[in-house]
Design an enzyme around this catalytic site. Structure first.
Site, mmCIF file in Angstrom:
data_model
loop_
_atom_site.group_PDB
_atom_site.id
_atom_site.type_symbol
_atom_site.label_atom_id
_atom_site.label_comp_id
_atom_site.label_asym_id
_atom_site.label_seq_id
_atom_site.Cartn_x
_atom_site.Cartn_y
_atom_site.Cartn_z
ATOM 1 N N TYR A 26 26.358 -3.822 4.869
ATOM 2 C CA TYR A 26 25.221 -2.941 4.609
ATOM 3 C C TYR A 26 25.437 -1.531 5.140
ATOM 4 C CZ TYR A 26 21.973 -6.553 2.993
ATOM 5 O OH TYR A 26 21.332 -7.531 2.278
ATOM 6 N N LYS A 60 33.040 -16.737 7.466
ATOM 7 C CA LYS A 60 34.035 -17.044 6.427
ATOM 8 C C LYS A 60 35.402 -16.820 7.063
ATOM 9 C CE LYS A 60 35.164 -18.116 2.186
ATOM 10 N NZ LYS A 60 34.978 -19.488 1.653
ATOM 11 N N ASP A 80 30.015 -20.881 2.663
ATOM 12 C CA ASP A 80 29.824 -21.624 1.407
ATOM 13 C C ASP A 80 29.356 -23.052 1.703
ATOM 14 O OD1 ASP A 80 32.335 -21.989 2.546
ATOM 15 O OD2 ASP A 80 33.433 -22.097 0.654
ATOM 16 N N ASP A 94 21.306 -12.485 4.767
ATOM 17 C CA ASP A 94 20.412 -12.095 3.674
ATOM 18 C C ASP A 94 20.332 -13.224 2.655
ATOM 19 O OD1 ASP A 94 18.855 -10.393 1.980
ATOM 20 O OD2 ASP A 94 20.663 -10.029 0.781
ATOM 21 N N ASP A 113 17.111 -16.383 2.163
ATOM 22 C CA ASP A 113 16.353 -16.637 0.929
ATOM 23 C C ASP A 113 16.459 -18.115 0.547
ATOM 24 O OD1 ASP A 113 15.616 -13.967 0.606
ATOM 25 O OD2 ASP A 113 16.042 -13.988 -1.553
HETATM 26 C C1 IPM Z 1 15.769 -8.469 3.008
HETATM 27 C C2 IPM Z 1 15.874 -7.705 1.729
HETATM 28 C C3 IPM Z 1 16.609 -6.388 2.005
HETATM 29 C C4 IPM Z 1 17.965 -6.744 2.548
HETATM 30 C C5 IPM Z 1 16.711 -5.456 0.788
HETATM 31 C C6 IPM Z 1 15.343 -5.110 0.243
HETATM 32 C C7 IPM Z 1 17.492 -4.212 1.089
HETATM 33 O O1 IPM Z 1 16.518 -8.451 0.768
HETATM 34 O O2 IPM Z 1 15.128 -7.967 3.957
HETATM 35 O O3 IPM Z 1 16.304 -9.571 3.070
HETATM 36 O O4 IPM Z 1 18.895 -7.004 1.767
HETATM 37 O O5 IPM Z 1 18.118 -6.784 3.761
HETATM 38 MG MG MG Z 2 16.955 -10.443 1.334
#
Ligand code: IPM
Ligand code: MG
Length: 360
Positions: A146, A195, A227, A251, A255
């Site tokens: 990032y 990784k 993975d 990240d 999710d």
């Molecule tokens: C998160 C989001 C952010 C990230 C985006 C919106 C830049 O996906 O907070 O997980 O990738 O960190």
């Molecule tokens: Mg995210």
């Protein structure tokens, strides 16, 4: 006690969900005898509309000058919103990355927990869920891909884009320590995800994590390739306590972890620096498609507000009360659309906020 809270409603459903969190915080303040004074700040698209950029230096200074920051969500529909006609460094997400970096919020805690009442919303089979699961993802937030050097060039008509993934040992050490500290207060297990079979940065990650682990003899450490971790999260989520990982892997895995709990609308997060200061936001995005319809789930933001009371203001009792109120509202059968199941009562965002505030 009085505290100064910076509030960033942001874009999309951000303003609606933040309103409900503020409502619940104020109720907790009344009950437990503290007062929060809010300063509203613009970030993301809302800031672009006014200032032409997603985050101003004044906003950063205001945020830094508060006891904590409560945030909704930022960003719009990339296909239709004019914000995405701007160059990448001026888009809404750039504001979020800049505030994380400027305030040195390197430790991102994302809990993923299966509520008994929401088992029906969990996409995994009953035999996999078993007695439920409860994990904490500790994501490094200010390094890695990032924030590495990036550029796009063109040579002899061929376009080329480069992103760099780099970590130094100090960056790894401080997040690893945070991960082990949290594990000590939980089930004392850390799964460090990397990784290391391919990446140098991961091999360094693994070595430094092992060094830190030596200072925590009570905590069990295991290493897992990213993975494999993606697979294990759906195969057997119970095995995880603290997942410690770098920015990009965190990240993606956060999710995934949130989805196995049934709804990303339930998951809070805290981003902390070396002090008590932190930024608190739901793990989900700004959902522009449902903005302004009063149907968003405010619970992730309300739980983020509870984390703020706990980590930044040391108001544990009030934080407990908010978390119990959320559990109670689910027990009482109220659901927003994203977590709706048969026999429950469907409510909107405002009503969900009211119902939780009543139960604090
Ligand atoms: C998160 C989001 C952010 C990230 C985006 C919106 C830049 O996906 O907070 O997980 O990738 O960190
Ligand atoms: Mg995210």
């Amino acid at each position: 006690m009085n505290y100064k809270i910076a509030v960033i409603p942001g874009d999309g459903i951000g303003p609606e969900i933040v309103n409900e969190a503020v409502k619940v915080l104020d109720k907790a303040g009344e009950k437990f005898g503290f007062q929060l004074n809010y300063t509203k700040l613009l970030m993301g698209g809302a800031s672009i509309d006014v200032h032409g950029i997603p985050l101003t230096e004044e906003t950063i200074a205001e945020a830094r000058d508060s006891d904590a920051v409560l945030m909704g969500s930022i960003g719009g529909d990339a296909k239709t919103s004019p914000w995405y006609q701007l160059e990448p460094s001026k888009r809404p997400e750039a504001g979020l990355l800049k505030i994380r970096k400027s305030l040195n919020l390197f430790a991102n805690l994302r809990p993923a927990y299966l509520y008994e009442e929401l088992k029906a919303a969990c996409p995994l089979r009953e035999d996999i869920i078993g007695g439920g699961f409860d994990m904490m993802i500790m994501r490094e937030l200010t390094g890695g891909l990032y924030f590495g050097e990036r550029h796009t060039t063109e040579e002899n008509g061929v376009k080329k884009a480069v992103d760099t993934l780099s970590y130094d040992e100090n960056e790894i050490r401080r997040i690893a320590k945070r991960g082990f500290d949290i594990a000590m207060k939980r089930r004392k297990k850390v799964t460090s995800v990397d990784k290391a079979n391919v990446l140098d940065s991961s091999r360094l990650w693994r070595a430094v994590v092992e060094e830190v682990a030596a200072e925590y003899p009570e905590v069990t450490l295991e290493h897992m390739l990213v993975d494999n971790c993606a697979m294990q999260l759906v195969r057997d989520p119970k095995q995880f306590d603290v997942i410690l990982t770098e920015n990009m892997f965190g990240d993606i895995l956060s999710d995934e972890a949130s989805m196995v709990t049934g709804s990303i609308g339930m998951l809070s997060s805290a981003s902390l620096n070396e002090t008590k200061f932190g930024l608190y936001e739901p793990s989900h995005g700004s959902a522009p498609d449902i903005a302004g319809k009063d149907i968003a789930n405010p619970i992730a933001t309300i739980l983020s507000a509870a984390m703020m009371l706990r980590f930044s203001l040391d108001l544990d009792e009030a934080a407990d009360a908010i978390e119990s109120a959320v559990k109670q509202v689910l027990k009482d059968g109220y659901r927003t659309g994203d977590i709706m199941s048969e026999g429950c009562e469907l409510v909107g965002c405002t009503r969900m906020g009211d119902l939780i505030a009543e139960r604090v």
